[in-house]
Design an enzyme around this catalytic site. Structure first.
Site, mmCIF file in Angstrom:
data_model
loop_
_atom_site.group_PDB
_atom_site.id
_atom_site.type_symbol
_atom_site.label_atom_id
_atom_site.label_comp_id
_atom_site.label_asym_id
_atom_site.label_seq_id
_atom_site.Cartn_x
_atom_site.Cartn_y
_atom_site.Cartn_z
ATOM 1 N N ASP A 312 2.952 2.027 -4.585
ATOM 2 C CA ASP A 312 2.089 1.120 -3.833
ATOM 3 C C ASP A 312 2.861 0.113 -3.002
ATOM 4 O OD1 ASP A 312 -0.576 1.916 -4.076
ATOM 5 O OD2 ASP A 312 -0.766 1.072 -6.080
ATOM 6 N N TYR A 400 -7.233 -1.378 -7.220
ATOM 7 C CA TYR A 400 -6.673 -2.281 -8.230
ATOM 8 C C TYR A 400 -6.264 -3.627 -7.650
ATOM 9 C CZ TYR A 400 -6.508 0.297 -12.559
ATOM 10 O OH TYR A 400 -6.861 0.916 -13.721
#
Lengths: 666, 666
Positions: A312, A400
């Site tokens: 990420d 998230y």
């Protein structure tokens, strides 16, 4: 509610500073909007700017000064030369990745080269926005949506990196574009259009592959929303901030540090120093620290899921996806907020408001206490409340949200908090009850037609510790059981400490929890009066999971640093990113595990500590639709750094460090 | 600073309650001063009271009702018979240990028997006070003190349990009495009179053994004090308590539980239930939980140190040594305080003021959040602050202070916090610099003539979980790597979950951190709508050390439960104490490891979870003279207990649970 006496004393401390960072502007400051604009102008005026085809900016960040040059300047800012202000830019032009170094002060290109190796830079937000709009006018997709009885206007697509799975030929710069149904609920992640694969060539910006493999029910929207419709109220903390922010420099109690923003790393803490009240001196602790990578592999090998092994930070940007913080919600009342700026795809500066907050925390805990019943003159009760300083950012990477805290304590500790919350990434399924499950579900059935897939979160920190100076060593204090002969003592055993100083990078890889061991970074040339090595101890908190994929699996080869929590490397300015500089479609030939194959000496030299906080995530009903905070982290705690407890002289109001008797020269 | 809307809603919740504990007085209430007085009266009037020689009370506590009887009464308090109110008393008379059960309601002795086995009860404060005064008039000791050039008026002695080191004959009830020099500093632990051993017979109350083996320097007092001379100021938390205390019953948000005091265990949490807003019902979580033992072995085999292997709860009393809490210091402003009562050596009630505090904590954190950039209608930012309820006690056992928190969260979690602070136990030494050390120091040289000896802290919790009812199972979810054939997927591996329900007590011993595993307590007869077993998950935090002594070492045989963090046993009302009922001089023939040798079935039955928080402690300079807080603990977190995130509907002000729409019948 902090008493006046405390505030007054604290303000007087602010007139002093750790000389190492008392200069403004500071060479480590984040790029300003003006600088970002200037960098763009220089590049557009260069041959690269007139190259055919669109030019896009994928990373624009400070090329930090060389460490010796910076330390030399900071130790004598009036006489020593100021380090040049430089930027490192990764751009794409004509389907090529270009690495450009720009001299900002003198508005000129220092170097411009083509990167021909494996891997691609961080995706820009603009190109991701373009990619997710493509399916909406793509006939086969429109037909797939209709076949599932879904209204196209309710469909939302996302961008998932494709990874690398052993292909020998270098892949094109592509993304997969999974789609979801929004409808009445905001939580579209809970309603995947399962079974469809869309591949977009990001340089051509067109769909190059499409497959509708299997049709599965779209889970219901009911019960998946998380929004509050009527807004009201807030909670608060005590009045008063207790800290001072000058530009990017933050001072609080006995701490001083520099905070900057980077589009890839997010928050960067530099030059953190702590004031030693006994030595009446600022002492260096952390030269530079930040989150280097965030690896999130999912555990379903099926066609639409096997590749979901997200890096990420290296693929999407931990700073790029930073969420503007909500006052009195993300951070308590009294918090200060700072903005961040990054270069958009076109190179122009874009502001993230409230990208960081800084606040003083009082959680009702004590810093130390003792009740003494044993003295003839009566009971002693000495208690000091714990007040600390928190720097917070939140990276909201798709579904998230990562709440990242750097907590500084007057005791000299730095606590690193990682808290996970946000929405689950789920897979459509025909199952409506666990009894129906046959074979391997690869996840937890949490709602009708909704499987939340098993996955991991690995957050890797880069921590260039300079304990009392640049040259440090890594020490493993192993606890060993010693068996006694029966004649020696009525006891049969005890444990003792066997210290091993790591000689090379290979000696310094540690799987925490596997054996009783304490880990220290020490300065072997500095001792306490009693002769103990000055140092800091690394203490693991919750979140010590290591990766469970096989070593030869492709995502694991790209993230091979996630099997051990601790690595230590010799400092090298360019070695910042645990998964390598270009992570998208990388093959594991750059990064922490590759560099350390050289097995450099790490004893009494400039070293970097890498620590990975890891969680295995077996989702449960309570995580649906949105997970309550799950916390982990670690602590760097002074260990023979001070001569004694540095807060033993703190007053009952808590915070005041023990250095108020020092006479300051600066 | 909590908004009005929140307070008003919360108050309305207080009119409802979990019917399981809505009765007053409650059968689990701590013994009242009147009851303690009545118990004493009954015993003094019995034959035991007129036995020759002094009668001393070593433990007076509630003999809790049988669990089925209590649950039956609580489920229908108006019709079912109230369980009898009984006490369990351990007394000493004529050098014998007597176990007495008293019917308090009817003022009569139920049974009175002599315990003839190994081990002795908790030491009373009065007899310890008598023991430490003996050396002051003991000529050989007076000479030893003079020989060291110390003023006898500055000497303070302490009481250390002697342990068991393989002696075959049952030992007399003795204590060792090490002495220290107070002088100008309050921290006498830092100034041991090293080399002297004094043994006191506690039944005869006289010195029965004296040895002055070696003379070592008394460390300096300088730098060891920790007192604040000028008192000023305080820090505070938001206004308003947010909770309700009725007798021993505490209600906050969606939680309700019973809090009582026991002189051995300290705080006992009973009948903790959480309100489920979806089911509109109270659901049981924890029947009874408390700290069962605290084992602190030191690692120096020398004559004056080998026996220092303290069982601080079973030998000295975790509740007996509870410290009165200091308002606005040990607990924040707004905290409520409760008192505790125990029976003194003469059986009369003694009050510990402010033995517990209860407060609402807001530490500036979020309970959950999500930022959504992916929706066409604009960015969503939903953030909910985390507010929790803390029950705190501090046990100040000699030199160490243990801050014990029970933190209840609206999400359904219970967090168990253990924080260590206080003074180091140090050994006199001739060393004044680390370079002089030859051989094994058994500790860290922290000041001149001062070695802080290596040691451990093991805090063992008893947790009788009743997840949604009495019959529960213990499940180990093991994460297993699966290798894929190359034809199956581009991936080569993934992990999956293999669940194992523990059949017997032997299956349920777990060394956490040794393998990737998640631990659950489930109710196998209760499922979520999706068919998942209702349960709670155990999550370890910092403090997972296991004991390193050899299995055959005597202290280890007495504390054999400290090698594994997790044990699960079949419920048995009398099996509460991990190291056995009589711990002083015990030989390891009672307690957790012994009971589990029967290897009872623990599947789908009433079970108890035992969890040990452990720390190895290698002291460092910062721990001297008084250690800053070192924290550890664990969490019990709902895992498929609720149908979904129970706080998803909470308002931005944080706390309100999702059950405000329920219509209450009680």
């Amino acid at each position: 509610m902090f008493p006046l006496i405390f505030s007054a004393l604290l303000l007087s401390l602010f007139s002093t500073s750790c000389s190492l960072i008392s200069t403004s502007p500071h060479p480590l400051d984040s790029l300003t909007p003006d600088e970002i604009t200037a960098i763009r102008r220089v590049i557009l005026a260069s041959p690269l700017g007139s190259s055919s085809g669109p030019l896009s900016f994928h990373y624009v960040g400070l090329d930090e000064p060389d460490k010796p040059q910076l330390l030399s300047f900071l130790s004598n800012p009036t006489a020593a030369p100021r380090p040049p202000r430089r930027a490192f830019v990764v751009a794409r032009a004509g389907k090529e990745t270009r690495e450009v170094y720009v001299d900002i002060t003198n508005s000129k290109i220092i170097s411009d080269s083509t990167y021909g190796g494996i891997g691609y830079p961080i995706f820009t937000l603009a190109e991701q926005a373009a990619a997710v709009s493509l399916p909406m006018s793509y006939t086969p997709f429109i037909e797939s949506v209709a076949k599932r009885g879904v209204d196209l206007s309710q469909v939302i697509c996302s961008t998932f990196s494709v990874g690398w799975f052993g292909e020998r030929k270098k892949g094109k710069r592509v993304l997969k574009v999974p789609c979801f149904v929004a409808g009445e609920a905001a939580n579209f992640y809970a309603r995947p259009l399962e079974g469809i694969t869309i591949v977009v060539d990001m340089d051509e910006m067109q769909i190059v592959q499409y497959r509708d493999r299997v049709q599965l029910p779209v889970p219901k929207a009911e019960g998946t929303d998380y929004r509050q419709r009527t807004k009201s109220g807030s909670v608060g903390q005590p009045e008063g901030t207790g800290f001072e922010i000058n530009g990017n420099i933050i001072r609080w109690a006995n701490w001083e540090f520099h905070l900057s923003y980077d589009v890839r790393a997010g928050a960067i803490i530099s030059l953190a120093s702590v004031y030693d009240g006994e030595k009446c001196a600022c002492r260096r602790v952390l030269y530079r620290g930040f989150v280097s990578e965030l690896f999130v592999p999912y555990m379903d090998p099926v066609d639409e899921w096997y590749y979901r092994t997200f890096f990420d930070e290296g693929e999407f940007g931990f700073g790029l996806w930073a969420s503007p913080l909500v006052p009195e919600a993300d951070c308590p009342a009294g918090a200060a907020f700072l903005d961040g700026y990054y270069a958009g795809q076109d190179g122009k500066p874009i502001k993230i408001e409230n990208v960081f907050c800084v606040f003083q925390r009082y959680a009702g805990d004590v810093a130390w206490r003792h009740t003494e019943f044993g003295l003839p003159e009566g009971v002693i009760r000495e208690v000091r409340p714990e007040v600390s300083l928190v720097v917070r950012m939140v990276a909201a990477l798709g579904n998230y949200d990562y709440v990242m805290d750097w907590e500084f304590k007057a005791s000299g500790s730095i606590k690193f908090g990682v808290a996970l919350t946000g929405l689950l990434e789920v897979k459509g399924s025909s199952y409506t009850h666990a009894d129906q499950i046959t074979g391997e579900p690869h996840g937890s059935l949490l709602a009708e037609n909704t499987i939340a897939v098993y996955h991991d979160h690995f957050i890797t920190y880069y921590l260039d510790l300079d304990i009392d100076g640049t040259d440090n060593s890594f020490v493993k204090s192993k606890l060993k059981t010693v068996r006694l002969a029966s004649s020696d003592s009525p006891r049969k055993s005890y444990w003792t400490v066997v210290k091993e100083t790591a000689e090379t990078e290979a000696d310094a890889q540690v799987d925490v929890g596997k054996e009783p061991i304490e880990l220290l970074i020490v300065n072997p040339s500095k001792k306490t009066k009693m002769g103990n090595d000055v140092g800091y101890r690394l203490i693991s908190g919750a979140g010590t999971a290591g990766s469970l994929m096989t070593d030869d699996d492709y995502p694991q080869r790209r993230a091979s640093f996630t099997k051990k929590q601790v690595w230590v490397t010799a400092y090298n300015k360019s070695k910042k990113w645990a998964a390598g500089l270009y992570v998208d479609q990388s093959r594991g030939d750059d990064g922490l595990a590759v560099w350390t194959q050289r097995n450099r000496l790490i004893k009494n030299t400039d070293i970097v500590l890498w620590y990975t906080v890891g969680f295995h995530h077996i989702p449960c009903q309570e995580d649906f639709p949105l997970m309550p905070l799950l916390t982990g982290g670690f602590e760097l705690r002074p260990f023979n750094f001070f001569e004694s407890n540095p807060i033993i002289k703190s007053p009952p109001s808590g915070l005041l460090p023990s250095w108020f008797n020092c006479t300051f020269s600066s």
